[in-house]
Motif scaffolding. Structure first.
Motif, PDB file in Angstrom:
ATOM      1  N   PHE A  26       0.808  -1.211   0.000  1.00 50.56           N
ATOM      2  CA  PHE A  26       0.000   0.000   0.000  1.00 50.56           C
ATOM      3  C   PHE A  26       0.846   1.268   0.000  1.00 50.56           C
ATOM      4  O   PHE A  26       0.375   2.326   0.416  1.00 50.56           O
ATOM      5  CB  PHE A  26      -0.977  -0.021   1.179  1.00 50.56           C
ATOM      6  CG  PHE A  26      -2.052  -1.056   0.985  1.00 50.56           C
ATOM      7  CD1 PHE A  26      -3.211  -0.739   0.291  1.00 50.56           C
ATOM      8  CD2 PHE A  26      -1.886  -2.342   1.444  1.00 50.56           C
ATOM      9  CE1 PHE A  26      -4.201  -1.695   0.076  1.00 50.56           C
ATOM     10  CE2 PHE A  26      -2.859  -3.308   1.248  1.00 50.56           C
ATOM     11  CZ  PHE A  26      -4.025  -2.988   0.558  1.00 50.56           C
ATOM     12  N   SER A  27       2.081   1.154  -0.481  1.00 54.76           N
ATOM     13  CA  SER A  27       2.892   2.360  -0.661  1.00 54.76           C
ATOM     14  C   SER A  27       2.254   3.180  -1.786  1.00 54.76           C
ATOM     15  O   SER A  27       1.421   2.668  -2.547  1.00 54.76           O
ATOM     16  CB  SER A  27       4.328   1.999  -1.036  1.00 54.76           C
ATOM     17  OG  SER A  27       4.357   1.434  -2.344  1.00 54.76           O
ATOM     18  N   VAL A  28       2.650   4.428  -1.913  1.00 53.41           N
ATOM     19  CA  VAL A  28       2.111   5.266  -2.988  1.00 53.41           C
ATOM     20  C   VAL A  28       2.413   4.634  -4.342  1.00 53.41           C
ATOM     21  O   VAL A  28       1.536   4.537  -5.207  1.00 53.41           O
ATOM     22  CB  VAL A  28       2.656   6.708  -2.890  1.00 53.41           C
ATOM     23  CG1 VAL A  28       2.265   7.519  -4.114  1.00 53.41           C
ATOM     24  CG2 VAL A  28       2.161   7.379  -1.615  1.00 53.41           C
ATOM     25  N   GLU A  33       0.524   1.486  -9.154  1.00 48.14           N
ATOM     26  CA  GLU A  33       0.611   0.283  -9.984  1.00 48.14           C
ATOM     27  C   GLU A  33      -0.688  -0.515  -9.927  1.00 48.14           C
ATOM     28  O   GLU A  33      -1.150  -1.041 -10.939  1.00 48.14           O
ATOM     29  CB  GLU A  33       1.795  -0.581  -9.570  1.00 48.14           C
ATOM     30  CG  GLU A  33       1.908  -1.894 -10.325  1.00 48.14           C
ATOM     31  CD  GLU A  33       2.049  -1.760 -11.841  1.00 48.14           C
ATOM     32  OE1 GLU A  33       1.832  -2.779 -12.544  1.00 48.14           O
ATOM     33  OE2 GLU A  33       2.359  -0.664 -12.355  1.00 48.14           O
ATOM     34  N   HIS A  34      -1.288  -0.627  -8.756  1.00 46.63           N
ATOM     35  CA  HIS A  34      -2.558  -1.350  -8.625  1.00 46.63           C
ATOM     36  C   HIS A  34      -3.645  -0.666  -9.460  1.00 46.63           C
ATOM     37  O   HIS A  34      -4.410  -1.338 -10.163  1.00 46.63           O
ATOM     38  CB  HIS A  34      -2.970  -1.433  -7.158  1.00 46.63           C
ATOM     39  CG  HIS A  34      -4.203  -2.228  -6.923  1.00 46.63           C
ATOM     40  ND1 HIS A  34      -4.322  -3.553  -7.270  1.00 46.63           N
ATOM     41  CD2 HIS A  34      -5.399  -1.882  -6.383  1.00 46.63           C
ATOM     42  CE1 HIS A  34      -5.529  -3.993  -6.947  1.00 46.63           C
ATOM     43  NE2 HIS A  34      -6.201  -2.991  -6.413  1.00 46.63           N
ATOM     44  N   ALA A  35      -3.686   0.666  -9.426  1.00 44.95           N
ATOM     45  CA  ALA A  35      -4.663   1.403 -10.234  1.00 44.95           C
ATOM     46  C   ALA A  35      -4.423   1.159 -11.726  1.00 44.95           C
ATOM     47  O   ALA A  35      -5.371   0.965 -12.493  1.00 44.95           O
ATOM     48  CB  ALA A  35      -4.589   2.895  -9.917  1.00 44.95           C
ATOM     49  N   ARG A  36      -3.154   1.134 -12.126  1.00 47.02           N
ATOM     50  CA  ARG A  36      -2.827   0.871 -13.536  1.00 47.02           C
ATOM     51  C   ARG A  36      -3.317  -0.511 -13.942  1.00 47.02           C
ATOM     52  O   ARG A  36      -3.925  -0.703 -14.997  1.00 47.02           O
ATOM     53  CB  ARG A  36      -1.321   0.991 -13.770  1.00 47.02           C
ATOM     54  CG  ARG A  36      -0.934   0.888 -15.252  1.00 47.02           C
ATOM     55  CD  ARG A  36       0.540   0.597 -15.426  1.00 47.02           C
ATOM     56  NE  ARG A  36       0.909  -0.740 -14.961  1.00 47.02           N
ATOM     57  CZ  ARG A  36       0.635  -1.882 -15.601  1.00 47.02           C
ATOM     58  NH1 ARG A  36      -0.014  -1.873 -16.745  1.00 47.02           N
ATOM     59  NH2 ARG A  36       1.002  -3.034 -15.098  1.00 47.02           N
ATOM     60  N   ARG A  37      -3.085  -1.507 -13.089  1.00 50.19           N
ATOM     61  CA  ARG A  37      -3.529  -2.872 -13.390  1.00 50.19           C
ATOM     62  C   ARG A  37      -5.047  -2.973 -13.457  1.00 50.19           C
ATOM     63  O   ARG A  37      -5.588  -3.666 -14.313  1.00 50.19           O
ATOM     64  CB  ARG A  37      -2.979  -3.851 -12.351  1.00 50.19           C
ATOM     65  CG  ARG A  37      -1.478  -4.033 -12.437  1.00 50.19           C
ATOM     66  CD  ARG A  37      -0.966  -4.982 -11.375  1.00 50.19           C
ATOM     67  NE  ARG A  37       0.486  -4.993 -11.328  1.00 50.19           N
ATOM     68  CZ  ARG A  37       1.199  -5.765 -10.529  1.00 50.19           C
ATOM     69  NH1 ARG A  37       0.597  -6.595  -9.684  1.00 50.19           N
ATOM     70  NH2 ARG A  37       2.520  -5.719 -10.542  1.00 50.19           N
ATOM     71  N   ALA A  66      -3.315   7.000 -13.290  1.00 47.23           N
ATOM     72  CA  ALA A  66      -2.850   5.655 -13.660  1.00 47.23           C
ATOM     73  C   ALA A  66      -4.012   4.764 -14.071  1.00 47.23           C
ATOM     74  O   ALA A  66      -3.879   3.922 -14.954  1.00 47.23           O
ATOM     75  CB  ALA A  66      -2.080   5.019 -12.504  1.00 47.23           C
ATOM     76  N   PHE A  67      -5.155   4.945 -13.440  1.00 45.99           N
ATOM     77  CA  PHE A  67      -6.342   4.156 -13.767  1.00 45.99           C
ATOM     78  C   PHE A  67      -6.886   4.553 -15.130  1.00 45.99           C
ATOM     79  O   PHE A  67      -7.276   3.703 -15.923  1.00 45.99           O
ATOM     80  CB  PHE A  67      -7.398   4.351 -12.682  1.00 45.99           C
ATOM     81  CG  PHE A  67      -8.660   3.591 -12.931  1.00 45.99           C
ATOM     82  CD1 PHE A  67      -8.689   2.211 -12.832  1.00 45.99           C
ATOM     83  CD2 PHE A  67      -9.817   4.256 -13.268  1.00 45.99           C
ATOM     84  CE1 PHE A  67      -9.857   1.502 -13.064  1.00 45.99           C
ATOM     85  CE2 PHE A  67     -10.987   3.563 -13.490  1.00 45.99           C
ATOM     86  CZ  PHE A  67     -11.010   2.188 -13.385  1.00 45.99           C
ATOM     87  N   GLY A  68      -6.953   5.833 -15.413  1.00 45.88           N
ATOM     88  CA  GLY A  68      -7.371   6.300 -16.727  1.00 45.88           C
ATOM     89  C   GLY A  68      -8.869   6.288 -16.976  1.00 45.88           C
ATOM     90  O   GLY A  68      -9.328   5.789 -17.992  1.00 45.88           O
TER      91      GLY A  68
END
Length: 149
Positions: A26-28, A33-37, A66-68
């Motif tokens: 849960f680092s920034v 990266e999780h949002a990108r995935r 990152a999520f877009g």
């Protein structure tokens, strides 16, 4: 409530973390990266002609980027969430397509969102790619909608 109205595939962030993003904390940087995935998963559904909803919180402008999202829903129904680290990071979105407030039940909001995403859509007529949208709520949306594609 919204997923059946849109005939959508739902990606829950906790389920994605447990099965696809086990390597992330849960680092920034890991949140980005999780949002990108999550965005990538939803894009695969859209590319195949479907509709996707991502159920998760994007607490910062960087995670939202990152999520877009193409369509932003800010689910603003609680003062703070259950995770202090997320609360500390949270920045309200500057812009959104719909702000879900405490008034109204989930059926009311699902119908409103459906009408915004598919305004005069005839169910027997396929949606064109221009008609698809992604929905992304922030903060209070832990049990609500985050992305509809």
């Amino acid at each position: 409530m919204l997923a059946p109205l849109l005939k959508a595939v739902v990606f829950n962030a906790d389920d994605v973390r447990a099965n696809i993003s086990k390597d992330l904390g849960f680092s920034v940087a890991d949140r980005i990266e999780h949002a990108r995935r999550m965005g990538w998963l939803c894009d695969r559904v859209v590319d195949a002609g479907g509709v996707a909803i991502a159920d998760f919180v994007c607490p910062t402008p960087q995670t939202r980027s990152a999520f877009g999202a193409d369509f932003v829903i800010w689910v603003d129904r609680i003062r703070e969430g259950r995770f202090a680290d997320t609360n500390r990071l949270f920045v309200p979105p500057d812009s959104y397509d719909l702000r879900v407030e405490p008034e109204g039940d989930s059926r009311f909001w699902a119908e409103r969102i459906r009408s915004m995403l598919r305004p005069a859509h005839e169910p027997s007529t396929p949606m064109h790619s221009d008609d698809r949208a992604r929905a992304l709520p922030s903060k209070g949306g832990r049990d609500e909608i985050d992305r509809a594609t």
